[in-house]
Design a protein around this motif. Sequence first.
Motif, short mmCIF file in Angstrom:
data_model
loop_
_atom_site.label_atom_id
_atom_site.label_comp_id
_atom_site.label_asym_id
_atom_site.label_seq_id
_atom_site.Cartn_x
_atom_site.Cartn_y
_atom_site.Cartn_z
N ILE A 138 -4.76 0.97 -2.49
CA ILE A 138 -3.73 1.38 -1.55
C ILE A 138 -2.96 0.16 -1.04
O ILE A 138 -3.56 -0.77 -0.52
CB ILE A 138 -4.33 2.16 -0.37
CG1 ILE A 138 -4.96 3.46 -0.90
CG2 ILE A 138 -3.28 2.47 0.69
CD1 ILE A 138 -5.74 4.21 0.14
N ALA A 140 0.78 0.76 -0.07
CA ALA A 140 1.91 1.26 0.71
C ALA A 140 1.45 1.74 2.07
O ALA A 140 0.26 1.94 2.31
CB ALA A 140 2.61 2.39 -0.05
N LYS A 232 0.41 10.90 -2.55
CA LYS A 232 0.15 9.61 -3.18
C LYS A 232 1.36 9.31 -4.06
O LYS A 232 1.67 10.07 -4.99
CB LYS A 232 -1.13 9.66 -4.02
CG LYS A 232 -1.54 8.29 -4.54
CD LYS A 232 -2.90 8.34 -5.22
CE LYS A 232 -3.35 6.95 -5.64
NZ LYS A 232 -4.69 6.97 -6.29
N VAL A 233 2.02 8.23 -3.78
CA VAL A 233 3.27 7.93 -4.45
C VAL A 233 3.28 6.49 -4.96
O VAL A 233 2.47 5.64 -4.57
CB VAL A 233 4.47 8.13 -3.50
CG1 VAL A 233 4.55 9.58 -3.04
CG2 VAL A 233 4.39 7.19 -2.30
N THR A 234 4.23 6.22 -5.83
CA THR A 234 4.52 4.87 -6.30
C THR A 234 5.97 4.58 -5.99
O THR A 234 6.85 5.33 -6.41
CB THR A 234 4.28 4.74 -7.82
OG1 THR A 234 2.89 4.99 -8.10
CG2 THR A 234 4.64 3.33 -8.31
N LYS A 236 9.12 1.38 -5.13
CA LYS A 236 9.52 -0.01 -5.34
C LYS A 236 10.67 -0.32 -4.39
O LYS A 236 11.82 -0.41 -4.79
CB LYS A 236 9.93 -0.23 -6.79
CG LYS A 236 10.06 -1.71 -7.17
CD LYS A 236 10.30 -1.88 -8.65
CE LYS A 236 10.36 -3.36 -9.02
NZ LYS A 236 10.57 -3.54 -10.48
N THR A 241 6.09 -3.37 -6.71
CA THR A 241 5.76 -1.95 -6.77
C THR A 241 4.56 -1.67 -5.86
O THR A 241 3.56 -2.37 -5.91
CB THR A 241 5.41 -1.53 -8.21
OG1 THR A 241 6.54 -1.79 -9.05
CG2 THR A 241 5.08 -0.04 -8.27
N PHE A 242 4.68 -0.61 -5.05
CA PHE A 242 3.62 -0.25 -4.11
C PHE A 242 3.06 1.12 -4.46
O PHE A 242 3.79 2.02 -4.87
CB PHE A 242 4.16 -0.23 -2.67
CG PHE A 242 4.43 -1.58 -2.11
CD1 PHE A 242 3.48 -2.23 -1.32
CD2 PHE A 242 5.62 -2.23 -2.36
CE1 PHE A 242 3.71 -3.48 -0.80
CE2 PHE A 242 5.87 -3.50 -1.85
CZ PHE A 242 4.92 -4.12 -1.07
N HIS A 243 1.75 1.25 -4.28
CA HIS A 243 1.07 2.51 -4.51
C HIS A 243 0.36 2.91 -3.22
O HIS A 243 -0.19 2.06 -2.52
CB HIS A 243 0.04 2.39 -5.63
CG HIS A 243 0.56 1.80 -6.89
ND1 HIS A 243 1.23 2.54 -7.83
CD2 HIS A 243 0.53 0.52 -7.35
CE1 HIS A 243 1.58 1.75 -8.84
NE2 HIS A 243 1.17 0.52 -8.56
N GLY A 244 0.36 4.17 -2.93
CA GLY A 244 -0.36 4.61 -1.74
C GLY A 244 0.12 5.96 -1.27
O GLY A 244 0.93 6.63 -1.91
N TYR A 245 -0.41 6.37 -0.11
CA TYR A 245 -0.04 7.66 0.48
C TYR A 245 1.06 7.46 1.51
O TYR A 245 0.95 6.61 2.40
CB TYR A 245 -1.25 8.31 1.14
CG TYR A 245 -2.20 8.95 0.16
CD1 TYR A 245 -2.11 10.30 -0.16
CD2 TYR A 245 -3.19 8.19 -0.47
CE1 TYR A 245 -2.97 10.89 -1.06
CE2 TYR A 245 -4.07 8.77 -1.38
CZ TYR A 245 -3.96 10.12 -1.67
OH TYR A 245 -4.81 10.70 -2.57
#
Length: 358
Positions: A138, A140, A232-234, A236, A241-245
């Motif tokens: 995680i 984001a 949960k998204v990706t 930028k 690039t960020f991943h998280g909820y």
Amino acid sequence: MKKLWTLVTVIGLSFILAAQPAAAAGFPDVPKTNRFHDEINFLVGKNIISGYTTGKFQPKKDVTRGEAAIMVGRMLDLNGTKRATKFKDVGKNYGASGYIASAADRKIINGYPDGTFRPNEKISRGDMAMILERSFGIMAGSYGRFSDVGHHMNASTAIFEMAGAHIVTGYPDGTFRPTANVTREQFSVFLARGLSTEFKQRTLNKDGYAYDLTKTYTYAQPKGELQVAYKKVTIKPAEVTFHGYLWEFKDTGDGSVYHLDQRETKDGLYMVHPLSEAEKELIYPVKLNTKWQPGMDFHERVTITGINKTVKTPYKTFTKAVEATNTNGNKSYFVKGIGRVKTVDKSGKMISELKSIQ
């Protein structure tokens, strides 16, 4: 003495590695009155954790580094087959060697400069946060804050991110206690929150005005609808690039999609733009005529102009809404346990209003 300690450790790990059939019916030392009862049994059902041969779970027992590797390894479905590792104190016959080797290969856990892993050492809350950050990936979202966690600390970023993701929480006095040991029930609840939005939701203030993480909101607008859901998204937002909820806002009228995080503290309710500023939607404590600056605009102000207001929406009529009026005369209405339910302009024309919650 060393051989005796190793034998005791191997026996202890064998208890953890062996799933207990009785666990499905619950543990006698984890009654329903235990506030982490549901999270522990959720993980048992997924075969991530198990009890001891005594039939007990021992929720207050501190977790060792080796035990943490087992639980995280099971959660991530890593290869737990016993084998040689790169750590000189974790032989191929050690009960957790497979999970330790797999987690180390994934860079989820690290050893020490002297080439050891020290599987029998108890894990601290700070180290736990770093392991969870690497496990869940995680990045984001917003950050949590604790009075005893400074930015210079090795685990600070992981602690802040895991708190912002509603996975780890602190204590009522505002501390996180990063050097304190982690108990089996604490480790379990953190894993459960990382896997289930339902358990994340339980970290929110029940008397607050934040969105419910488990719900999807639909708002009517003059043109199209606005759908709001925690996903949960990706993204930028910059070069990274960020991943998280995050909360995803999808406008069916113009087709736009944007993502925000929502944070609720003792000071107020905030909408947070990834890698950018936060906007305070509501100030706490909620008192009539209280004013605040919502964002970076020094000229903008919002005032609480009503409490226990009656507001009609397509979803339902609310009778205890808080009315907040900004500098332009726009009024927004907030309801406990739901969040924003309606916004109108200074003439009373609808800008958005709650249509459904699913």
